[in-house]
Design a protein around this motif. Structure first.
Motif, mmCIF file in Angstrom:
data_model
loop_
_atom_site.group_PDB
_atom_site.id
_atom_site.type_symbol
_atom_site.label_atom_id
_atom_site.label_comp_id
_atom_site.label_asym_id
_atom_site.label_seq_id
_atom_site.Cartn_x
_atom_site.Cartn_y
_atom_site.Cartn_z
ATOM 1 N N LEU A 1 101.927 42.149 50.842
ATOM 2 C CA LEU A 1 100.472 42.090 50.677
ATOM 3 C C LEU A 1 100.071 41.937 49.211
ATOM 4 C CD1 LEU A 1 99.166 44.634 53.340
ATOM 5 C CD2 LEU A 1 98.958 42.171 53.337
ATOM 6 N N SER A 2 100.875 42.502 48.288
ATOM 7 C CA SER A 2 100.606 42.305 46.852
ATOM 8 C C SER A 2 100.697 40.822 46.503
ATOM 9 C CB SER A 2 101.622 43.081 46.003
ATOM 10 O OG SER A 2 101.529 44.455 46.221
ATOM 11 N N CYS A 3 101.747 40.166 47.006
ATOM 12 C CA CYS A 3 101.942 38.742 46.728
ATOM 13 C C CYS A 3 100.828 37.910 47.360
ATOM 14 C CB CYS A 3 103.302 38.275 47.242
ATOM 15 S SG CYS A 3 104.707 38.978 46.361
ATOM 16 N N ALA A 4 100.464 38.222 48.607
ATOM 17 C CA ALA A 4 99.394 37.487 49.281
ATOM 18 C C ALA A 4 98.069 37.672 48.550
ATOM 19 C CB ALA A 4 99.273 37.963 50.731
ATOM 20 N N LEU A 5 97.808 38.899 48.096
ATOM 21 C CA LEU A 5 96.578 39.187 47.352
ATOM 22 C C LEU A 5 96.542 38.419 46.031
ATOM 23 C CD1 LEU A 5 93.973 40.871 47.028
ATOM 24 C CD2 LEU A 5 95.368 42.680 46.039
ATOM 25 N N ALA A 6 97.681 38.345 45.349
ATOM 26 C CA ALA A 6 97.750 37.601 44.077
ATOM 27 C C ALA A 6 97.462 36.121 44.296
ATOM 28 C CB ALA A 6 99.137 37.785 43.451
ATOM 29 N N LEU A 7 98.021 35.549 45.364
ATOM 30 C CA LEU A 7 97.801 34.124 45.648
ATOM 31 C C LEU A 7 96.344 33.843 45.996
ATOM 32 C CD1 LEU A 7 101.033 33.392 47.711
ATOM 33 C CD2 LEU A 7 100.490 32.550 45.420
ATOM 34 N N GLN A 8 95.731 34.766 46.760
ATOM 35 C CA GLN A 8 94.327 34.552 47.120
ATOM 36 C C GLN A 8 93.400 34.765 45.920
ATOM 37 O OE1 GLN A 8 93.343 33.216 49.781
ATOM 38 N NE2 GLN A 8 91.154 33.329 49.323
ATOM 39 N N THR A 9 93.736 35.726 45.054
ATOM 40 C CA THR A 9 92.909 36.001 43.875
ATOM 41 C C THR A 9 92.909 34.802 42.920
ATOM 42 O OG1 THR A 9 93.468 38.354 44.073
ATOM 43 C CG2 THR A 9 92.497 37.648 42.001
ATOM 44 N N ARG B 1 90.420 32.715 36.029
ATOM 45 C CA ARG B 1 90.963 34.040 35.738
ATOM 46 C C ARG B 1 92.487 33.980 35.694
ATOM 47 N NH1 ARG B 1 88.589 38.654 39.375
ATOM 48 N NH2 ARG B 1 88.481 39.864 37.484
ATOM 49 N N LYS B 2 93.061 34.600 34.681
ATOM 50 C CA LYS B 2 94.513 34.642 34.514
ATOM 51 C C LYS B 2 95.027 35.935 35.155
ATOM 52 C CE LYS B 2 98.297 33.001 32.369
ATOM 53 N NZ LYS B 2 98.888 31.694 32.599
ATOM 54 N N ILE B 3 96.021 35.813 36.042
ATOM 55 C CA ILE B 3 96.472 36.951 36.844
ATOM 56 C C ILE B 3 97.932 37.250 36.541
ATOM 57 C CG2 ILE B 3 96.802 37.794 39.206
ATOM 58 C CD1 ILE B 3 94.702 35.345 39.805
ATOM 59 N N LEU B 4 98.253 38.547 36.454
ATOM 60 C CA LEU B 4 99.644 38.985 36.315
ATOM 61 C C LEU B 4 99.995 39.884 37.500
ATOM 62 C CD1 LEU B 4 102.263 38.993 34.626
ATOM 63 C CD2 LEU B 4 101.432 41.082 33.530
ATOM 64 N N LEU B 5 100.992 39.473 38.262
ATOM 65 C CA LEU B 5 101.523 40.270 39.368
ATOM 66 C C LEU B 5 102.713 41.061 38.840
ATOM 67 C CD1 LEU B 5 101.747 40.979 42.423
ATOM 68 C CD2 LEU B 5 103.051 38.862 42.712
#
Length: 616
Positions: free
Chosen positions: A331-339, A346-350
């Motif tokens: 779910l963390s990975c899915a949330l990162a892809l959707q964000t 926006r620049k995102i760091l997982l």
């Protein structure tokens, strides 16, 4: 249980025990108080003999909490148990993988502590011999010798294949298999025996597309994993429709497990692949179509839509957490892809903060400690806390050497004992220091302002709570250190170390402000519809309230969709009762249903599909 998020009593459903069975959930805080009460005088004596600290300084240090306390007190309690309980067998219910491995490395770490304590007494012994011409052992020496003996005995026991066995329990999912393979490699490195692996929740029924798909996937994964697992006895336990909870259910489960295990056989040395299942379906799976209610969950209209109260528009930190095995990483990975798709500017760091990293396995990309660009506006990193600690150790070591060189320049004084003690101080670093270093690395990322959003795939419940308590704990340690630096400023000249600690102190305060800011930090609990997961989620939410961290929704994962399949219908019927409990307990939060996938979402393509289903 040595897991800080205990589940023994939840599993036993309140059952207290039998004449020949005692249960114990180790309480780290109580165990520490007991240990201090028993040995505080000895610890004070060692500190006063081996350092320049006075009674006030020593009291301050002894009153501090310690990250990694659970593991340390767990190993000490196990030693006491083995010495005094008269038990013939001790069964340890361990923490999830990353922290279990740290627990198994504790005997070596405690040996280092004891050597450091012993070096603190070396000067005292030398002075006694110099002036009194003799040295007689006292209670301090006896304490160290007893501890050395206990740790050596425990290490010997853990590595004795006739007396100790580690039994991994896994399910047939790609992420779990890869984590289990790494666990087995680490056990070999520690010299700890594993002969049998329990494979839980094996599909043996093909009554519907979901069951058939799951069964075929499991068979394929087991075949692919054969080269890694072919020297272990693999004991397949069929899927149960009912949750195994309470003394009656556990007794039945135990009998079935014993029979499966016996049928699996033992090659004597544990080598030679033996995959064994046996037909218990008539006993284990109740197929009764009349139980199928066809009830729709309250959020059926929101199944593929994010709850209205859940928004990440302004969030800077998104924490994804929950019990081990509930799907946090997915779910963390899915949330990162959707964000990243929601706002490409926006620049995102997982980030993975779990010692047993699974981001690389889930994304299908080798992430590692250096990090990896996943997309233009999405990076991922698996923090190597040991490497971060190496920086601190090197900085400390260099400062200590410079300090003693400046003190002794042109002097005939020999301070070998004092320098040895100072250089060994970092050997006292607690096992939870990796979490501290992971936290400081995240702070560095925030300070660099390269990213707008941080999505944290966290360690399971007990260690996540400890991780979030770290800012307050670290501030206590830093206050004590700064007091010592000011008090002995003429001796303790370590400008680089002081500046580093000042920087950490400032950024820790900043992080604490961010964590309790409801517009900047969101905690997203992930759970599954079982009674034990519900109880752990209650504890987790209680901790978030205590820490002042905002949680707008709960993701209830692995919910079986409506089906005419007898197996799926029975599982769903049992889940429905628990889902209703979630609604009753969490009235202020949106319970967001995530249905059980017929295929494990691994790789970017699968995760994108999942993210659209959940967050569209």
């Amino acid at each position: 249980s040595i897991d800080p998020a205990h589940s023994l009593q939840d599993s036993l459903a309140g059952f207290e025990g039998l004449d020949n069975l005692k249960t114990l959930e180790i309480n780290a805080e109580k165990s520490l108080e007991k240990f201090k009460g028993k040995h505080q005088k000895t610890l004070r004596t060692i500190a006063s003999r081996g350092t320049f600290l006075d009674n006030e300084d020593i009291s301050n240090f002894l009153s501090l909490s310690m990250p990694g306390l659970d593991e340390v007190m767990g190993i000490i309690d196990v030693i006491e148990f083995l010495k005094s309980s008269g038990c013939d067998m001790v069964v340890l219910d361990t923490a999830p993988t990353g922290h279990t491995l740290r627990f198994l490395g504790l005997p070596e770490m405690i040996r280092k502590w004891l050597k450091a304590l012993d070096s603190m007494l070396a000067k005292h012994r030398y002075m006694k011999m110099l002036y009194a011409r003799k040295y007689e052992k006292d209670e301090v020496d006896n304490f160290l010798e007893e501890m050395f003996k206990d740790i050596k005995g425990l290490s010997r026991l853990l590595q004795d294949c006739a007396k100790c066995e580690f039994v991994p329990v896994m399910v047939l999912e790609k992420l779990v298999i890869q984590e289990t393979v790494r666990l087995l490699a680490s056990l070999e490195k520690h010299g700890i025996q594993s002969k049998n692996i329990i494979i839980n929740r094996v599909y043996e029924y093909s009554g519907c597309p979901l069951c058939k798909s799951k069964r075929l996937q499991q068979e394929k994964l087991l075949e692919e994993a054969g080269c890694f697992l072919d020297k272990y006895n693999l004991i397949k336990v069929p899927l149960y429709c009912d949750e195994i909870q309470g003394i009656h259910a556990l007794n039945e489960y135990g009998k079935n497990l014993e029979l499966i295990w016996r049928n699996a056989g033992d090659t004597g040395n544990g080598y030679g692949l033996r995959v064994t299942g046996y037909e218990l379906n008539s006993q284990l799976v109740t197929r009764n179509p009349q139980h199928e209610t066809g009830i729709e969950y309250q959020v059926s209209s929101n199944v593929h839509r994010t709850p209205s109260s859940f928004t990440v528009d302004k969030a800077q930190i998104l924490l994804v957490g929950g019990k081990g095995g509930v799907g946090k990483t997915t779910l963390s990975c899915a949330l990162a892809l959707q964000t990243r798709c929601a706002d490409f500017s926006r620049k995102i760091l997982l980030v993975s903060t779990d010692p047993a990293h699974s981001l690389s396995d889930c994304l299908g990309i080798n992430i590692g400690e250096e990090g990896k660009v996943v997309y233009d506006n999405l990076d991922a990193v698996e923090i190597n806390a040991e490497k971060e600690f190496e920086y601190l150790k090197n900085l400390y070591s260099a400062e200590i050497k410079d300090m003693f060189n400046s003190i002794l320049e042109g002097s005939m004084i020999d301070v070998k004992f004092d320098q040895d003690v100072m250089e060994r101080l970092l050997d006292f670093s607690p096992p939870g220091l990796d979490e501290v270093m992971a936290l400081t690395k995240i702070i560095d990322y925030i300070e660099e302002e390269r990213y707008d959003v941080f999505i944290l795939d966290t360690a399971p419940t007990g260690h996540l709570i400890r991780f979030l308590e770290l800012p307050e704990l670290i501030e206590g340690w830093l206050r004590t250190f700064f007091t010592i630096f000011l008090k002995y400023k003429s001796i303790l000249r370590a400008p680089k170390l002081k500046n580093y600690l000042v920087k950490i102190s400032k950024t820790i305060k900043k992080l604490r402000r961010i964590l309790v800011d409801t517009e900047k930090t969101l905690f997203l609990p992930v759970s599954i519809p079982t009674e034990m997961a519900l109880e752990e989620t209650k504890d987790l939410i209680h901790a978030m309230r205590r820490l002042g961290i905002y949680y707008p929704a709960i993701f209830l994962n692995m919910v079986v969709p409506y089906s005419t399949c007898n197996v799926c219908a029975d599982i769903r019927r049992n889940q429905e009762q628990t889902v209703k409990e979630y609604y009753k307990v969490f009235t202020e939060e949106k319970v967001h249903i995530v249905f059980h996938c017929d295929k494990e979402p691994i790789g970017l393509a699968e995760l994108k599909d999942l993210s659209l289903k959940i967050f569209k």
